[in-house]
Write a protein that holds these residues in place. Structure first.
Motif, short mmCIF file in Angstrom:
data_model
loop_
_atom_site.label_atom_id
_atom_site.label_comp_id
_atom_site.label_asym_id
_atom_site.label_seq_id
_atom_site.Cartn_x
_atom_site.Cartn_y
_atom_site.Cartn_z
N PRO A 12 -18.77 -13.43 3.45
CA PRO A 12 -18.59 -13.18 4.89
C PRO A 12 -17.86 -14.32 5.59
O PRO A 12 -17.08 -14.09 6.52
CB PRO A 12 -20.03 -13.06 5.41
N PHE A 13 -18.11 -15.55 5.13
CA PHE A 13 -17.48 -16.71 5.74
C PHE A 13 -15.97 -16.68 5.52
O PHE A 13 -15.18 -16.98 6.43
CB PHE A 13 -18.09 -17.98 5.16
N TRP A 14 -15.55 -16.29 4.31
CA TRP A 14 -14.12 -16.19 4.03
C TRP A 14 -13.47 -15.06 4.82
O TRP A 14 -12.32 -15.18 5.26
CB TRP A 14 -13.89 -15.99 2.52
N ASN A 15 -14.19 -13.96 5.00
CA ASN A 15 -13.64 -12.87 5.81
C ASN A 15 -13.48 -13.29 7.26
O ASN A 15 -12.53 -12.87 7.94
CB ASN A 15 -14.55 -11.64 5.71
N TYR A 16 -14.40 -14.10 7.74
CA TYR A 16 -14.26 -14.65 9.09
C TYR A 16 -13.01 -15.53 9.17
O TYR A 16 -12.23 -15.45 10.13
CB TYR A 16 -15.51 -15.44 9.45
N PHE A 17 -12.80 -16.34 8.15
CA PHE A 17 -11.61 -17.19 8.12
C PHE A 17 -10.33 -16.35 8.13
O PHE A 17 -9.38 -16.65 8.85
CB PHE A 17 -11.62 -18.08 6.87
N ILE A 18 -10.31 -15.29 7.33
CA ILE A 18 -9.14 -14.42 7.28
C ILE A 18 -8.86 -13.85 8.67
O ILE A 18 -7.70 -13.80 9.12
CB ILE A 18 -9.36 -13.29 6.26
N GLY A 19 -9.92 -13.40 9.35
CA GLY A 19 -9.74 -12.83 10.68
C GLY A 19 -9.16 -13.83 11.67
O GLY A 19 -8.21 -13.51 12.41
N VAL A 20 -9.69 -15.05 11.68
CA VAL A 20 -9.21 -16.06 12.62
C VAL A 20 -7.80 -16.52 12.25
O VAL A 20 -6.92 -16.66 13.12
CB VAL A 20 -10.16 -17.27 12.66
N PHE A 21 -7.57 -16.75 10.96
CA PHE A 21 -6.25 -17.21 10.52
C PHE A 21 -5.17 -16.20 10.89
O PHE A 21 -4.11 -16.56 11.44
CB PHE A 21 -6.26 -17.43 9.00
N CYS A 22 -5.42 -14.91 10.63
CA CYS A 22 -4.43 -13.88 10.96
C CYS A 22 -4.22 -13.78 12.46
O CYS A 22 -3.08 -13.59 12.93
CB CYS A 22 -4.88 -12.53 10.40
N LEU A 23 -5.29 -13.92 13.24
CA LEU A 23 -5.16 -13.86 14.70
C LEU A 23 -4.25 -14.97 15.21
O LEU A 23 -3.31 -14.72 15.98
CB LEU A 23 -6.53 -13.96 15.34
N LEU A 24 -4.52 -16.21 14.80
CA LEU A 24 -3.75 -17.35 15.30
C LEU A 24 -2.29 -17.30 14.83
O LEU A 24 -1.37 -17.56 15.60
CB LEU A 24 -4.40 -18.65 14.85
N MET A 25 -2.09 -16.93 13.56
CA MET A 25 -0.72 -16.88 13.04
C MET A 25 0.06 -15.73 13.66
O MET A 25 1.23 -15.89 14.04
CB MET A 25 -0.75 -16.74 11.52
N ALA A 26 -0.56 -14.56 13.78
CA ALA A 26 0.15 -13.42 14.36
C ALA A 26 0.49 -13.67 15.82
O ALA A 26 1.59 -13.32 16.28
CB ALA A 26 -0.71 -12.16 14.23
N SER A 27 -0.43 -14.29 16.55
CA SER A 27 -0.16 -14.57 17.96
C SER A 27 1.00 -15.56 18.11
O SER A 27 1.90 -15.34 18.92
CB SER A 27 -1.42 -15.14 18.62
N SER A 28 0.97 -16.63 17.34
CA SER A 28 2.03 -17.62 17.45
C SER A 28 3.38 -17.04 17.02
O SER A 28 4.41 -17.27 17.67
CB SER A 28 1.69 -18.87 16.63
N MET A 29 3.39 -16.26 15.94
CA MET A 29 4.63 -15.67 15.47
C MET A 29 5.15 -14.60 16.43
O MET A 29 6.37 -14.44 16.61
CB MET A 29 4.45 -15.07 14.07
#
Length: 386
Positions: free
Chosen positions: A87-104
Motif C-alpha cells: 500500500p505504501f508503494w501504491n501511495y508513492f505511485i499516486g503522489v509521484f504521478c500527480l506531481l510529475m503530471a502536473s509539472s509536465m
C-alpha cells in the motif's frame, strides 16, 4: 516567426493569444501555443507565466521521495518489497504521478491547443489516482482492522500472542455499523468517486467553463471525505494501542498531521477559487507569485503532512507487539496482496486512461481546426541571422 540564431520565441500578452489560453488576471508572459517539445522544455529555464507552476510541483518530487524512503531504514521494518509495503508503494505511485503530471502539463501545454487539453486531462487523471493511492494506505495502515490480528487478552501494554482456535475472532470496531462499509465498500467507493472526479473535471474544459475553478475544487472534496473515513474513525474512537505502549506514542501525532493536512487543503482551495493575489493587481503577478503557484505549494504541503501521518501509523504497527500485519493465521481482514493494491491501481488507471482518450478525441474534434488555422497563420520559418 522564429530566427534560428538561438533566440527563444517572444512572450506574448493576453491580447495576442487565443482566448482558450488566457488565464484570469494574467496579462503577460504567455508562450505562443505552437511550441516544439524542445522549446517547451527549455522554457522551464526562462521566466514565463508557467515557469513557477512547473517548478512548484517538479522540485517537490525529490522532497517527497526523500521523506518516503526514510521508512525502509527503520529498525524492524521489513524489506521494501514485502507485502507490508504494497500500500505504501501504491501511495508513492499516486503522489509521484500527480506531481510529475502536473509539472509536465504546465511545461508542455503550449505545444498546441489540443495538446494543452490532453495535458490537463492527464493532470486530472493523476489527481484521481492519487486519491485512491491514499485510500489504500489509509485502508491498510489506519483502518481499524486493516489486516491486523488481535488475539488473546491484554496484559499491561502487551497482548498474549498464542493463538486460541476455540475463541472466535471478534470485531474490534468501536462503531460496529461501519464494519460493512470499511470491509466491503471503502475501496470500491474510493475508486468510483475518483472516476466521477475525472469525468467532472474533464467536462469543465468543454462546458461549465465560467465556474470551472469552483467545480474542480469542490469536486475533489468528495474523494477527500470518502478517503479520509478511516482517519475520521480513528479520531472519533479510542486508539487500538495501549496508552503505555510505544505504538500509542508513535500514532499520537496522527491527529496533528491530519489537521495540518486539512488546513493546507483549505488554503489551497482558497487560492484556486479566489485567484488572489493577481485579482488585486492584474499584471503584477504574471510571472511569480500568482495564485496557481501558491495553490501548488499548499497542495504539496498537504501531501507532505499526509505522508508524515501515514508514516506515524506505519511506525505504530511496526512497534506493536500485539498487532500483526499480515500474519500466518487468518486475520479479520486479509493483509495487502498484489491484487488488492497494485491490481486495484492498475484497473483504475486503465479506466482513467480510457476516459482521457475519449475526452482527447473530443478535444481534437473541437480544437483541431483552430490548431491547424493557427499553424497556417503563424508558420515557424527558420531564417538566418545576419
Amino acid at each position: 516567426m522564429r530566427l534560428n540564431c538561438g533566440q527563444p520565441l517572444p512572450l506574448l500578452r493576453h491580447t495576442d493569444v487565443p482566448p482558450r489560453v488566457i488565464e484570469n488576471f494574467i496579462l503577460t508572459g504567455y508562450r505562443f501555443p505552437n511550441y516544439s517539445l524542445r522549446e517547451c522544455l527549455l522554457s522551464a529555464f526562462r521566466p514565463t507565466n508557467e515557469t513557477g507552476n512547473f517548478w512548484t510541483h517538479f522540485l517537490p518530487v525529490f522532497v517527497f521521495s526523500f521523506y518516503f524512503v526514510e521508512v525502509f531504514g527503520w529498525q524492524g521494518a521489513p524489506h521494501g518489497d514485502s507485502p507490508f509495503f504494497y500500500p505504501f508503494w501504491n501511495y508513492f505511485i499516486g503522489v509521484f504521478c500527480l506531481l510529475m503530471a502536473s509539472s509536465m502539463a504546465h511545461l508542455l501545454n503550449s505545444m498546441s491547443l489540443v495538446v494543452r487539453e490532453v495535458c490537463f486531462f492527464v493532470d486530472y487523471g493523476t489527481i484521481s489516482a492519487y486519491t485512491v493511492g491514499s485510500s489504500l494506505a489509509y485502508y491498510y495502515y489506519i483502518h481499524p482492522q486493516a489486516g491486523i490480528v488481535k488475539r488473546g487478552s491484554h496484559n499491561g501494554s502487551h497482548m498474549e500472542l498464542e493463538h486460541e482456535p476455540a475463541e472466535p475472532l471478534t470485531s474490534s470496531y468501536a462503531i460496529p455499523e461501519f464494519g460493512m462499509f470499511f470491509d466491503t465498500f471503502y475501496i470500491p467507493s474510493a475508486c468510483l468517486v475518483a472516476i466521477i472526479c475525472i469525468l467532472s473535471c474533464c467536462n469543465t474544459r468543454q462546458r461549465w467553463r465560467k465556474h470551472r475553478y469552483v467545480i474542480r475544487t469542490l469536486v475533489f472534496l468528495l474523494p477527500f471525505l470518502v478517503s479520509s473515513t478511516p482517519v475520521f474513525y480513528r479520531l472519533l474512537t479510542r486508539s487500538p494501542y495501549s496508552s503505555t505502549s510505544s505504538s500509542f506514542a508513535a500514532s499520537s501525532s496522527t491527529s496533528t498531521f491530519f489537521y495540518r493536512h486539512c488546513f493546507w487543503l483549505v488554503v489551497s482551495a482558497v487560492f484556486n477559487i479566489s485567484k488572489f493575489p493577481e485579482r488585486l493587481a492584474p499584471g503584477r503577478f504574471d510571472i511569480w507569485g500568482h495564485s496557481h503557484q501558491w495553490f501548488h505549494c499548499c497542495t504539496f504541503l498537504s501531501i507532505l503532512d499526509e505522508l508524515h501521518m501515514i508514516k506515524a501509523e506505519v511506525k505504530a504497527i511496526l512497534l506493536s507487539p500485539t498487532l500483526l500485519l499480515p500474519h500466518d493465521t487468518l486475520p479479520l481482514l486479509p493483509g495487502p496482496t498484489v491484487a488488492s493494491t497494485y491490481g486495484v491501481m492498475l484497473l483504475l488507471q486503465t479506466t482513467i486512461i480510457s476516459i482521457i482518450v475519449w475526452f482527447s478525441w473530443q478535444a481534437n474534434c473541437i480544437y483541431g481546426p483552430e490548431r491547424d488555422q493557427l499553424a497556417k497563420e503563424h508558420p515557424k520559418k527558420h531564417l538566418k541571422c545576419h
